[in-house]
Scaffold this active site. Sequence first.
Site, PDB file in Angstrom:
ATOM      1  N   LYS A 156       0.841  -1.215   0.000  1.00 49.98           N
ATOM      2  CA  LYS A 156       0.000   0.000   0.000  1.00 49.98           C
ATOM      3  C   LYS A 156       0.869   1.256   0.000  1.00 49.98           C
ATOM      4  O   LYS A 156       0.628   2.183  -0.776  1.00 49.98           O
ATOM      5  CB  LYS A 156      -0.894   0.008   1.250  1.00 49.98           C
ATOM      6  CG  LYS A 156      -1.514   1.360   1.559  1.00 49.98           C
ATOM      7  CD  LYS A 156      -2.350   1.349   2.811  1.00 49.98           C
ATOM      8  CE  LYS A 156      -1.629   1.594   4.089  1.00 49.98           C
ATOM      9  NZ  LYS A 156      -1.306   3.001   4.416  1.00 49.98           N
ATOM     10  N   ASN A 157       1.896   1.268   0.854  1.00 45.53           N
ATOM     11  CA  ASN A 157       2.673   2.497   1.018  1.00 45.53           C
ATOM     12  C   ASN A 157       3.624   2.772  -0.142  1.00 45.53           C
ATOM     13  O   ASN A 157       4.245   3.840  -0.202  1.00 45.53           O
ATOM     14  CB  ASN A 157       3.407   2.490   2.369  1.00 45.53           C
ATOM     15  CG  ASN A 157       2.422   2.642   3.522  1.00 45.53           C
ATOM     16  OD1 ASN A 157       1.248   2.951   3.298  1.00 45.53           O
ATOM     17  ND2 ASN A 157       2.877   2.406   4.733  1.00 45.53           N
TER      18      ASN A 157
ATOM     19  N   ASP B  86       4.900   0.620  11.894  1.00 47.00           N
ATOM     20  CA  ASP B  86       3.680  -0.021  11.389  1.00 47.00           C
ATOM     21  C   ASP B  86       3.535  -1.471  11.860  1.00 47.00           C
ATOM     22  O   ASP B  86       2.469  -2.065  11.714  1.00 47.00           O
ATOM     23  CB  ASP B  86       3.659   0.020   9.847  1.00 47.00           C
ATOM     24  CG  ASP B  86       3.529   1.440   9.316  1.00 47.00           C
ATOM     25  OD1 ASP B  86       3.150   2.331  10.092  1.00 47.00           O
ATOM     26  OD2 ASP B  86       3.820   1.647   8.127  1.00 47.00           O
TER      27      ASP B  86
END
Length: 420
Positions: A22-23, A308
Site C-alpha cells: 500500500k505504502n 507499522d
Amino acid sequence: MQKFIVTGGSRLRGELQLQGSKNSALPIMAAAILPDGECLIKNCPGLTDVYSAARILNCLGCKCIFSDNTVTTDSSALSSSEIPDELMREMRSSIVFMGAVLGRMKECTVSIPGGCELGPRPIDMHLSSMQKMGIDIRETGGRIICRTRSGRPKGAKITLNFPSVGATENIILCAVLAQGETVINNAAREPEICDLCGFLRSCGADIIGDGESRIIINGKDKLHGCEYSVMPDRIAGATYLSMAAAAGGELILKNACVAESEPFLSILEQTGCTLNTGENKIYIRSGGRLRAVRDRIRTMPHPGFPTDAQAVLMAALSLAEGTSVFEENIFDCRYRHTDALVKMGADIQVMGKIAVVKGVSRLHGANVEATDLRGGAAMLAAALAAEGTSEISRIYHIDRGYEKIEEAVRLLGGDMKRVQ
Ligand code: EPU
C-alpha cells in the site's frame, strides 16, 4: 457497518501470496501524473486507499482504471491542479499528490489532510521543502494554494530535520521535473522510497542515492510512461507472521520482500519462533509459548524496527512468557489498540511513548472497535489467538491496508467472517 467475527484457537497453516505494498502503490500512483503518457502499474493491492488515489487521479484529468490488481493511467490530458477537499480528507497520504501535481502542472491546490488517527501529523516539512524549491504557498480557508515563482520548480538543497517518508516522497516527486539538481539530506530510507524511485527511473527520471540518507535528483524536461510492478507489502507480511506467531502454526509467505523485512524478522526471531527465508519467501513455525523480547523494541525510521509493525507484534507478545517493552518513537498516539487488547485479557501499561507488556497465558474473545489500520490488525491477531469469539467493528480501518484479509485468514485455517 461491517464487522469481523473471529473465533480463536485454530492454528494457522499454509501458504499465502502476499499483496503489493500500500505504502508504495500510493506514491507511485501520484507519480503517474508526471510522465506524459500511459503507465501500467502492476501488483497494486485492491484497497480503499488505492481506490481513493484512483479517484484523485481521475479528478485531475489523469485517466485511471483499476482492474485485476493493475492500475492503468493516462496523464496526457491532465486538466486540473486542484484536489477537492473531500478527496483530500479520504486518506492522509493524499498529501503526496502535492509534489507530483506541482512537478507537472507548476501549481496546485490541496488541503491539510484530515484526522488525527495517530496523533498530530503536521506537514510543515512538506511545505517548507516546496518553498525551498521556488514555490509560493498561501493558506486560505483550509486550502493550500501553491504556485511556482518562476514557471517551473527549482532544484534545491534540502535538509530534513527528521527523515519523514511523506516529505521525502513529495520532494522527489516535485524534483524529477524541476530545473536543476535537488539534494535531500537526512532523507527517509524506507524500501517504499526506493520503489517510488524505481518507478520514476523507469519513466526516465535521474535519481541516485535512494535507500541512503542523501538522495540526488537531476530534473528532466519530460518523463515517459512505463510498466512497473509494486513491491510486496512488508507490513502485511509482518502482520500475517505475527498472527501465526500468536495463534501458533506454520506459514509460508510467498512474494515476500526478505531483506526489507529484516528489521522486523530479527526481533520476531527472539520470541522463539522458527524463521527461515528463501528467495522471496519467509517461513515461520510457532508452537508452544512465545518468549518475551529481552531488549526494548524501539520503533525507528528504516532500517530500525517499523512503527507499522508495533501493534501486531504487541498482540503476539501479549501472550509471551515474560515482559516485553515497546518504545514508540515515530507517532505520538500509536498505542490506541492497547485498550482493546487489555479487554481481551492482555496486561499492558502505557506511559507516554513506553508500553510495558506482561505476557499472559491466555486471551479471551471480546467485542472491540478497530481504532486505526495497524491497531485493528493487532486486534485481529489477538482474536485469532484468543479463546472464544470476538467481534471487531469499525473494520473500514483494516480495509484501508489489507486486501481480502478474511479470505487470507480462512485460507490458513482461521475462523473469521465478515458480517454486515
Ligand atoms: N512529521 C512532521 N512534519 C512533517 C512530516 C512528518 O512533524 O512535515 C512527523 C509526523 O508527525 C510523524 C513523523 O514525522 O510523527 C513521521 O512521519 P512520516 O512523514 O515519516 O510518515 P508519513 O509519510 O505520514 C508513512 C506511512 C505510514 C508510516 C510512516 C512511518 C504511507 C502512506 N504512510 O507516513 O504508514 O507509519 O510513513 O514509516 O506511506 C500505515 O501504513 O499504517 C502508516 C501509518
